[in-house]
Design an enzyme around this catalytic site. Structure first.
Site, mmCIF file in Angstrom:
data_model
loop_
_atom_site.group_PDB
_atom_site.id
_atom_site.type_symbol
_atom_site.label_atom_id
_atom_site.label_comp_id
_atom_site.label_asym_id
_atom_site.label_seq_id
_atom_site.Cartn_x
_atom_site.Cartn_y
_atom_site.Cartn_z
ATOM 1 N N LYS A 42 0.818 -1.188 0.000
ATOM 2 C CA LYS A 42 0.000 0.000 0.000
ATOM 3 C C LYS A 42 0.873 1.267 0.000
ATOM 4 O O LYS A 42 0.445 2.326 -0.382
ATOM 5 C CB LYS A 42 -0.862 0.047 1.275
ATOM 6 C CG LYS A 42 -1.777 -1.134 1.462
ATOM 7 C CD LYS A 42 -2.463 -0.981 2.858
ATOM 8 C CE LYS A 42 -3.206 -2.245 3.207
ATOM 9 N NZ LYS A 42 -3.724 -2.181 4.606
ATOM 10 N N GLY A 43 2.111 1.110 0.478
ATOM 11 C CA GLY A 43 2.954 2.263 0.783
ATOM 12 C C GLY A 43 3.204 3.225 -0.359
ATOM 13 O O GLY A 43 3.418 4.417 -0.133
ATOM 14 N N ASP A 101 14.317 -1.345 1.356
ATOM 15 C CA ASP A 101 14.977 -1.677 2.613
ATOM 16 C C ASP A 101 15.961 -2.820 2.315
ATOM 17 O O ASP A 101 17.045 -2.572 1.788
ATOM 18 C CB ASP A 101 13.861 -2.060 3.601
ATOM 19 C CG ASP A 101 14.354 -2.304 5.005
ATOM 20 O OD1 ASP A 101 15.334 -1.695 5.417
ATOM 21 O OD2 ASP A 101 13.730 -3.113 5.716
ATOM 22 N N LYS A 129 16.947 3.028 1.756
ATOM 23 C CA LYS A 129 17.570 2.760 3.058
ATOM 24 C C LYS A 129 18.757 1.830 2.810
ATOM 25 O O LYS A 129 18.734 0.642 3.132
ATOM 26 C CB LYS A 129 16.535 2.091 3.975
ATOM 27 C CG LYS A 129 16.689 2.461 5.430
ATOM 28 C CD LYS A 129 15.861 1.587 6.337
ATOM 29 C CE LYS A 129 14.422 2.015 6.465
ATOM 30 N NZ LYS A 129 13.697 1.185 7.465
ATOM 31 N N PHE A 150 13.484 3.830 11.023
ATOM 32 C CA PHE A 150 12.135 3.498 10.587
ATOM 33 C C PHE A 150 11.359 4.794 10.362
ATOM 34 O O PHE A 150 11.318 5.665 11.225
ATOM 35 C CB PHE A 150 11.414 2.611 11.611
ATOM 36 C CG PHE A 150 10.270 1.881 10.984
ATOM 37 C CD1 PHE A 150 10.503 0.709 10.265
ATOM 38 C CD2 PHE A 150 8.985 2.386 11.045
ATOM 39 C CE1 PHE A 150 9.457 0.052 9.631
ATOM 40 C CE2 PHE A 150 7.930 1.726 10.409
ATOM 41 C CZ PHE A 150 8.165 0.561 9.712
ATOM 42 N N VAL A 151 10.771 4.904 9.185
ATOM 43 C CA VAL A 151 10.071 6.143 8.839
ATOM 44 C C VAL A 151 8.600 5.889 8.521
ATOM 45 O O VAL A 151 8.216 4.791 8.131
ATOM 46 C CB VAL A 151 10.747 6.844 7.632
ATOM 47 C CG1 VAL A 151 12.159 7.287 7.976
ATOM 48 C CG2 VAL A 151 10.757 5.949 6.403
ATOM 49 N N ASP A 157 3.698 3.280 6.654
ATOM 50 C CA ASP A 157 3.009 3.036 7.925
ATOM 51 C C ASP A 157 3.901 2.429 8.991
ATOM 52 O O ASP A 157 4.977 1.903 8.710
ATOM 53 C CB ASP A 157 1.850 2.057 7.696
ATOM 54 C CG ASP A 157 2.351 0.627 7.512
ATOM 55 O OD1 ASP A 157 3.229 0.417 6.645
ATOM 56 O OD2 ASP A 157 1.913 -0.276 8.253
ATOM 57 N N ARG A 163 -0.007 6.634 7.617
ATOM 58 C CA ARG A 163 0.144 6.725 6.155
ATOM 59 C C ARG A 163 -0.288 8.084 5.630
ATOM 60 O O ARG A 163 0.178 8.549 4.589
ATOM 61 C CB ARG A 163 -0.704 5.654 5.455
ATOM 62 C CG ARG A 163 -0.220 4.226 5.659
ATOM 63 C CD ARG A 163 -0.952 3.299 4.679
ATOM 64 N NE ARG A 163 -0.836 1.904 5.059
ATOM 65 C CZ ARG A 163 0.194 1.104 4.751
ATOM 66 N NH1 ARG A 163 1.198 1.590 4.063
ATOM 67 N NH2 ARG A 163 0.209 -0.162 5.115
HETATM 68 P P1 IMP Z 1 12.240 -4.687 1.456
HETATM 69 O O1 IMP Z 1 11.550 -5.787 0.733
HETATM 70 O O2 IMP Z 1 13.009 -5.199 2.649
HETATM 71 O O3 IMP Z 1 13.084 -3.816 0.568
HETATM 72 O O4 IMP Z 1 11.122 -3.790 2.126
HETATM 73 C C1 IMP Z 1 10.350 -2.910 1.403
HETATM 74 C C2 IMP Z 1 9.028 -2.696 2.071
HETATM 75 O O5 IMP Z 1 9.145 -2.700 3.504
HETATM 76 C C3 IMP Z 1 8.495 -1.349 1.703
HETATM 77 O O6 IMP Z 1 7.659 -1.464 0.566
HETATM 78 C C4 IMP Z 1 7.727 -0.948 2.950
HETATM 79 O O7 IMP Z 1 6.412 -1.429 2.869
HETATM 80 C C5 IMP Z 1 8.415 -1.656 4.082
HETATM 81 N N1 IMP Z 1 9.354 -0.771 4.800
HETATM 82 C C6 IMP Z 1 10.695 -0.868 4.854
HETATM 83 N N2 IMP Z 1 11.238 0.088 5.621
HETATM 84 C C7 IMP Z 1 10.199 0.829 6.082
HETATM 85 C C8 IMP Z 1 10.107 1.995 6.934
HETATM 86 O O8 IMP Z 1 11.095 2.568 7.439
HETATM 87 N N3 IMP Z 1 8.847 2.454 7.160
HETATM 88 C C9 IMP Z 1 7.734 1.892 6.632
HETATM 89 N N4 IMP Z 1 7.776 0.815 5.830
HETATM 90 C C10 IMP Z 1 9.002 0.287 5.556
HETATM 91 MG MG MG Z 2 4.197 -1.604 6.313
#
Ligand code: IMP
Ligand code: MG
Length: 175
Positions: A42-43, A101, A129, A150-151, A157, A163
């Site tokens: 959703k982000g 992330d 990140k 964490f943001v 969210d 959000r």
């Molecule tokens: P990844 O698959 O580890 O790269 O994570 C990506 C997903 O994790 C993003 O689409 C977000 O939904 C969530 N995410 C990662 N870091 C944060 C954060 O600091 N705040 C909120 N959501 C995050």
């Molecule tokens: Mg989330």
């Protein structure tokens, strides 16, 4: 876990400027073409909504909803709960997320969509990140690099809260 807003990292004006910059770059890079924007729910909804209005080319919009399998899975990987409905074969596809992330989500989705033989497949993220990266993912358009914090806000969210904040802030946990 209860949290509260700690510090505003990017305010509305800074975000708006950066999104305009990215939209202009994308419009130049794909000049004369047409883009399928794939927004990761959703982000990414806020970033996608703003970014697409800064793209001066024809755009088609679709959504994918993906989540990690969660703790305890050895293989890791992500679960696609809702996939795109657009036929992307032979098309220019841009995957849009608000934050990267570990990189696992984008890595999995890039592999998934590459198999459908798009003409091109690129990525756009507002926040990178970088210190947390575990999967090597090629990022084509990046807004800001951030440290390991964490943001929330601008679509992102913490336990489904925050959000709707128009800015991006870090959170701290309350004891
Ligand atoms: P990844 O698959 O580890 O790269 O994570 C990506 C997903 O994790 C993003 O689409 C977000 O939904 C969530 N995410 C990662 N870091 C944060 C954060 O600091 N705040 C909120 N959501 C995050
Ligand atoms: Mg989330």
């Amino acid at each position: 876990m209860k949290v509260e807003i700690e510090e505003i990292l990017f305010d509305q004006r800074i975000i708006e400027q950066k999104v305009m910059e990215l939209g202009a770059r994308i419009s130049r890079d794909y000049d004369g073409g047409e883009i399928v924007l794939v927004s990761i729910l959703k982000g990414a909804i806020t970033f996608t909504a703003d970014l697409m209005r800064c793209i001066t080319l024809p755009v088609e919009l679709d959504f994918v909803r993906a989540a990690s399998y969660g703790l305890g899975t050895v293989s890791g990987g992500i679960l696609v709960m809702k996939d795109i409905e657009t036929e992307i074969k032979g098309r220019d596809v841009l995957l849009v997320d608000c934050i990267i992330d570990s990189g696992e989500t984008l890595d999995c989705l890039l592999k998934r969509y590459q198999e459908r033989r798009p003409k091109s497949l690129k990525t756009a993220v507002l926040l990178d990140k970088k210190p947390r990266r575990r999967f090597e993912v090629r990022l084509d358009y990046v807004g800001f690099e951030i440290p390991d914090r964490f943001v929330v806000g601008y679509g992102m969210d913490c336990a489904e809260q925050y959000r709707n904040l128009p800015y991006i802030a870090s959170v701290k946990s309350l004891k």
